[in-house]
Design an enzyme around this catalytic site. Structure first.
Site, PDB file in Angstrom:
ATOM      1  N   LYS A 272       0.787  -1.098   0.013  1.00  0.00           N
ATOM      2  CA  LYS A 272      -0.017   0.016  -0.067  1.00  0.00           C
ATOM      3  C   LYS A 272       1.000   1.283   0.016  1.00  0.00           C
ATOM      4  O   LYS A 272       1.448   1.606   1.095  1.00  0.00           O
ATOM      5  CB  LYS A 272      -0.809   0.182   1.351  1.00  0.00           C
ATOM      6  CG  LYS A 272      -2.072   1.161   1.147  1.00  0.00           C
ATOM      7  CD  LYS A 272      -2.539   1.617   2.340  1.00  0.00           C
ATOM      8  CE  LYS A 272      -1.727   2.943   2.685  1.00  0.00           C
ATOM      9  NZ  LYS A 272      -1.901   4.264   1.838  1.00  0.00           N
TER      10      LYS A 272
ATOM     11  N   GLU B 193      10.030   1.800  10.171  1.00  0.00           N
ATOM     12  CA  GLU B 193      11.197   2.811  10.037  1.00  0.00           C
ATOM     13  C   GLU B 193      10.470   4.099  10.033  1.00  0.00           C
ATOM     14  O   GLU B 193       9.439   4.425   9.226  1.00  0.00           O
ATOM     15  CB  GLU B 193      11.634   2.604   8.649  1.00  0.00           C
ATOM     16  CG  GLU B 193      12.365   1.330   8.113  1.00  0.00           C
ATOM     17  CD  GLU B 193      13.881   1.353   8.817  1.00  0.00           C
ATOM     18  OE1 GLU B 193      13.982   2.528   9.364  1.00  0.00           O
ATOM     19  OE2 GLU B 193      14.562   0.435   8.841  1.00  0.00           O
TER      20      GLU B 193
ATOM     21  N   CYS C 222      13.539  11.382   6.099  1.00  0.00           N
ATOM     22  CA  CYS C 222      13.637  10.967   7.614  1.00  0.00           C
ATOM     23  C   CYS C 222      14.802  11.202   8.351  1.00  0.00           C
ATOM     24  O   CYS C 222      14.971  11.270   9.476  1.00  0.00           O
ATOM     25  CB  CYS C 222      13.386   9.385   7.610  1.00  0.00           C
ATOM     26  SG  CYS C 222      14.272   8.363   6.593  1.00  0.00           S
TER      27      CYS C 222
ATOM     28  N   GLU D 290       9.798  16.538  14.585  1.00  0.00           N
ATOM     29  CA  GLU D 290      10.065  16.368  13.047  1.00  0.00           C
ATOM     30  C   GLU D 290       9.259  17.491  12.200  1.00  0.00           C
ATOM     31  O   GLU D 290       8.129  17.476  12.272  1.00  0.00           O
ATOM     32  CB  GLU D 290       9.866  15.069  12.501  1.00  0.00           C
ATOM     33  CG  GLU D 290      10.412  14.642  11.331  1.00  0.00           C
ATOM     34  CD  GLU D 290      10.183  13.282  10.762  1.00  0.00           C
ATOM     35  OE1 GLU D 290       9.028  12.922  10.992  1.00  0.00           O
ATOM     36  OE2 GLU D 290      10.821  12.854  10.135  1.00  0.00           O
TER      37      GLU D 290
HETATM   38  P1  NAD Z   1       2.189   8.538   7.353  1.00  0.00           P
HETATM   39  O1  NAD Z   1       2.868   7.693   8.437  1.00  0.00           O
HETATM   40  O2  NAD Z   1       1.316   9.473   7.303  1.00  0.00           O
HETATM   41  O3  NAD Z   1       1.727   7.471   6.352  1.00  0.00           O
HETATM   42  C1  NAD Z   1       2.835   6.517   5.655  1.00  0.00           C
HETATM   43  C2  NAD Z   1       1.942   5.529   5.056  1.00  0.00           C
HETATM   44  O4  NAD Z   1       1.114   4.965   6.208  1.00  0.00           O
HETATM   45  C3  NAD Z   1       0.865   5.969   4.187  1.00  0.00           C
HETATM   46  O5  NAD Z   1       0.847   4.947   3.131  1.00  0.00           O
HETATM   47  C4  NAD Z   1      -0.348   5.989   4.773  1.00  0.00           C
HETATM   48  O6  NAD Z   1      -1.591   5.767   3.902  1.00  0.00           O
HETATM   49  C5  NAD Z   1      -0.304   4.959   5.762  1.00  0.00           C
HETATM   50  N1  NAD Z   1      -1.088   5.065   6.936  1.00  0.00           N
HETATM   51  C6  NAD Z   1      -1.478   6.319   7.771  1.00  0.00           C
HETATM   52  N2  NAD Z   1      -2.137   5.838   8.689  1.00  0.00           N
HETATM   53  C7  NAD Z   1      -2.353   4.553   8.898  1.00  0.00           C
HETATM   54  C8  NAD Z   1      -2.739   3.459   9.832  1.00  0.00           C
HETATM   55  N3  NAD Z   1      -3.423   4.140  10.776  1.00  0.00           N
HETATM   56  N4  NAD Z   1      -2.656   2.326   9.480  1.00  0.00           N
HETATM   57  C9  NAD Z   1      -2.246   2.008   8.526  1.00  0.00           C
HETATM   58  N5  NAD Z   1      -1.510   2.771   7.686  1.00  0.00           N
HETATM   59  C10 NAD Z   1      -1.626   4.024   7.875  1.00  0.00           C
HETATM   60  O7  NAD Z   1       3.965   9.256   6.707  1.00  0.00           O
HETATM   61  P2  NAD Z   1       4.006  10.107   5.575  1.00  0.00           P
HETATM   62  O8  NAD Z   1       3.640  11.427   6.061  1.00  0.00           O
HETATM   63  O9  NAD Z   1       3.711   9.508   4.404  1.00  0.00           O
HETATM   64  O10 NAD Z   1       5.778  10.030   5.621  1.00  0.00           O
HETATM   65  C11 NAD Z   1       6.500  10.867   6.242  1.00  0.00           C
HETATM   66  C12 NAD Z   1       7.229  10.255   7.501  1.00  0.00           C
HETATM   67  O11 NAD Z   1       7.693   8.980   7.281  1.00  0.00           O
HETATM   68  C13 NAD Z   1       7.936  10.944   8.266  1.00  0.00           C
HETATM   69  O12 NAD Z   1       7.897  11.065   9.680  1.00  0.00           O
HETATM   70  C14 NAD Z   1       9.286  10.588   8.018  1.00  0.00           C
HETATM   71  O13 NAD Z   1      10.300  10.599   8.906  1.00  0.00           O
HETATM   72  C15 NAD Z   1       8.882   9.130   7.984  1.00  0.00           C
HETATM   73  N6  NAD Z   1       9.842   8.085   7.201  1.00  0.00           N
HETATM   74  C16 NAD Z   1      10.848   7.483   7.804  1.00  0.00           C
HETATM   75  C17 NAD Z   1      11.815   6.541   6.878  1.00  0.00           C
HETATM   76  C18 NAD Z   1      12.737   5.772   7.702  1.00  0.00           C
HETATM   77  O14 NAD Z   1      13.262   4.995   6.783  1.00  0.00           O
HETATM   78  N7  NAD Z   1      13.065   5.714   8.832  1.00  0.00           N
HETATM   79  C19 NAD Z   1      11.911   6.938   5.601  1.00  0.00           C
HETATM   80  C20 NAD Z   1      10.958   7.800   4.953  1.00  0.00           C
HETATM   81  C21 NAD Z   1       9.920   8.558   5.642  1.00  0.00           C
END
Ligand code: NAD
Length: 498
Positions: free
Chosen positions: A181, A256, A290, A391
């Site tokens: 997803k 992650e 991230c 963040e």
């Molecule tokens: P997000 O958590 O809003 O969404 C990530 C994914 O999770 C999306 O596909 C979203 O639809 C899904 N999602 C959201 N709520 C959910 C739930 N309750 N149940 C299941 N799935 C759900 O994150 P974002 O805004 O897309 O990305 C930014 C974040 O990702 C930042 O915090 C960043 O630091 C982190 N990130 C971490 C890494 C790493 O490797 N550590 C890499 C890239 C981004």
């Protein structure tokens, strides 16, 4: 590179078929540079999740996939790597239009992605169990590593293809099947990749992609009893929710999550290199990584000199169309994120930080209608301010002074996150000490933002659970089975433990 003109209509990929959501509904994907819709994406719901999980389960439990040898799986992975290399320009262009990442960065990323498929493809038939020494002379014991089952990969919007690759390559090499997803903001490149999965010849149902929103599709995945593991990259709040919901059937979990990573610049650093390294840590990818080095910890003796050089270099950054090879800072990917970054800059001002550079939307003709924010530098920041603890996920650097090494380590570690740190020094002893003292999953010394298929990546503390890349990553997609064979003729007393 050219933008796609008109509206592209994407479909999901379930059980080897290109399908609409069962509801028939779609939502728009917006090009962050033009701020206009360029694609429509199926809006799936829990029923589509069921379809995809059923297909992945069938392929795992008794399908063509489960009958392949590990060597054959490895060949398929390497073929997929070759196809990605062949279509790298196209995949990069799709992601730039959908996400706003720079074409220069994306071409590099997509050019590198095949290495994960080659590396884990090579590893597929080298997963060895072992004959175990045992203290019971009438027993022969060994271990096997078996695929964990159906893996759900949930990915964020900031690097859709790369972060999916980090999950897909080890999961498929291990023999798992997948339900993917992507983020609702950037689903296009993941769906485009499925054309190559199909062409490579993966049996149907092995890789499925469903699209939609976290609150419905994501939650239906987290709670689904047919899924054995979730590999998630995203924010801390969603990660916590997924971890809670995944406990319903004790899904295996790798997370992650976010970061508030520090770049430590010591007085003996090569200042010019450090300036470039800190610029790359916070302004590359418009700070939407991230591992963004969003806190600059700089020794007080070089604070002013460093800042002058930093602002001078950052001020030369060319903003504009991410499809242009010469652009250095692109738009923010989503409208909500753009608004959040601006509100966090306001919050920092309210907390007493001073804006040494930027601090506002970019009002430049080359930025068109896109969601651009000027590269921003905040000085006078104290580590306990919210701007230093939360963040931002945007091009905003908080500058904090330190007076000795102990204080630098203390400040760097004084955060609930632990994803990455950068160390700038010419003193080898200090480099080793810093690497040991910093509570972060990745420590870069005299460099920043380097990743490889060969190096584990992941976070301490609230930055996540588990590691991606490197050989050990494959064990997160495997279960260990202990097998016992007894060769004594008589069954001993059945009422006591053996
Ligand atoms: P997000 O958590 O809003 O969404 C990530 C994914 O999770 C999306 O596909 C979203 O639809 C899904 N999602 C959201 N709520 C959910 C739930 N309750 N149940 C299941 N799935 C759900 O994150 P974002 O805004 O897309 O990305 C930014 C974040 O990702 C930042 O915090 C960043 O630091 C982190 N990130 C971490 C890494 C790493 O490797 N550590 C890499 C890239 C981004």
């Amino acid at each position: 590179m050219a933008r796609h003109q008109g509206i592209r209509q994407f479909r999901c990929f379930i059980d080897g078929e290109w399908v609409e959501a069962l509801s028939g509904e779609t939502f728009e994907s917006i090009d962050p540079f033009t701020a206009k819709a360029w694609a429509t994406i199926p809006k799936c719901d829990a029923r589509d999740v069921d379809r995809a999980v059923e297909a992945a389960r069938r392929a795992f439990d008794d399908g063509e996939w489960s009958k392949l040898t590990a060597t054959q799986r490895g060949h398929l992975l390497r073929r997929l790597g070759d196809l990605i290399a062949r279509d790298a320009d196209h995949l990069a262009a799709v992601e730039v239009q959908d996400n706003g990442k720079l074409i220069a960065e994306m071409r590099g990323q997509v050019g590198y992605i095949p290495q994960w498929f080659y590396y884990f493809g090579g590893l597929a038939d080298k997963i060895e169990g072992g004959v175990q020494p045992i203290d019971k002379p009438e027993m022969f014991t060994y271990t096997r590593h078996e695929p964990v089952g159906v893996v759900a990969a949930i990915t964020p919007w900031n690097s859709p293809l790369l972060l999916l690759t980090w999950k897909m390559a080890p999961a498929l090499a291990a023999g798992c099947t997948m339900v993917i997803k992507p983020s609702e903001f950037t689903s296009a490149s993941t769906l485009e990749l499925m054309r190559l999965v199909e062409e490579a010849g993966f049996p149907k149902g092995v890789v499925n992609v469903i699209t939609g929103f976290g609150a419905d599709v994501g939650e239906a995945i987290s709670t689904h009893p047919g899924i054995d593991k979730i590999a998630f990259t995203g924010g801390e709040v969603s990660g916590r929710r997924i971890a809670q919901q995944a406990s319903s059937n004790f899904k295996r979990l790798t997370l992650e999550l976010g970061g508030k990573s520090a770049q430590l610049v010591f007085p003996d650093a090569n200042i010019d290199n450090a300036v470039k390294g800190v610029v790359s840590g916070i302004f590359a990818a418009t700070g939407q990584t991230c591992i963004a080095g969003s806190r600059l910890l700089v020794h007080e003796s070089i604070h002013d000199q460093f800042l002058d050089k930093f602002v001078a270099l950052a001020g030369t950054a060319r903003m504009g169309d991410p499809m242009e090879w010469t652009t250095q800072v692109g738009p923010v990917t989503t409208r909500p994120q753009y608004e959040r970054i601006l509100s966090m800059i306001d919050m920092a001002r309210g907390e007493g930080a001073e804006v040494a550079m930027g601090g506002k939307p970019a009002d430049r003709p080359e930025c068109g209608d896109g969601w651009f924010i000027e590269p921003t530098v905040l000085t006078g920041v104290k580590n306990d301010m919210r701007i230093a603890q939360e963040e931002v996920f945007g091009p905003v650097l908080s500058v904090i002074r330190f007076s000795d090494d102990e204080e630098a380590y203390h400040l760097a570690n004084d955060t609930r996150y632990g994803l990455a740190a950068g160390v700038w020094t010419s003193d080898i002893a200090r480099a080793f000490t810093a690497a040991r003292r910093l509570r972060a999953g990745n420590v870069w010394t005299n460099t920043y933002r380097a990743v490889s298929f060969m190096m584990p990546f992941g976070g301490f503390k609230n930055s996540g659970i588990g590691r991606e890349s490197g050989q050990d990553a494959i064990y997160d997609y495997l279960e260990t089975k202990s097998v016992w064979l007894a060769f004594n003729k008589d069954v001993p007393n059945p009422f006591v433990m053996r």
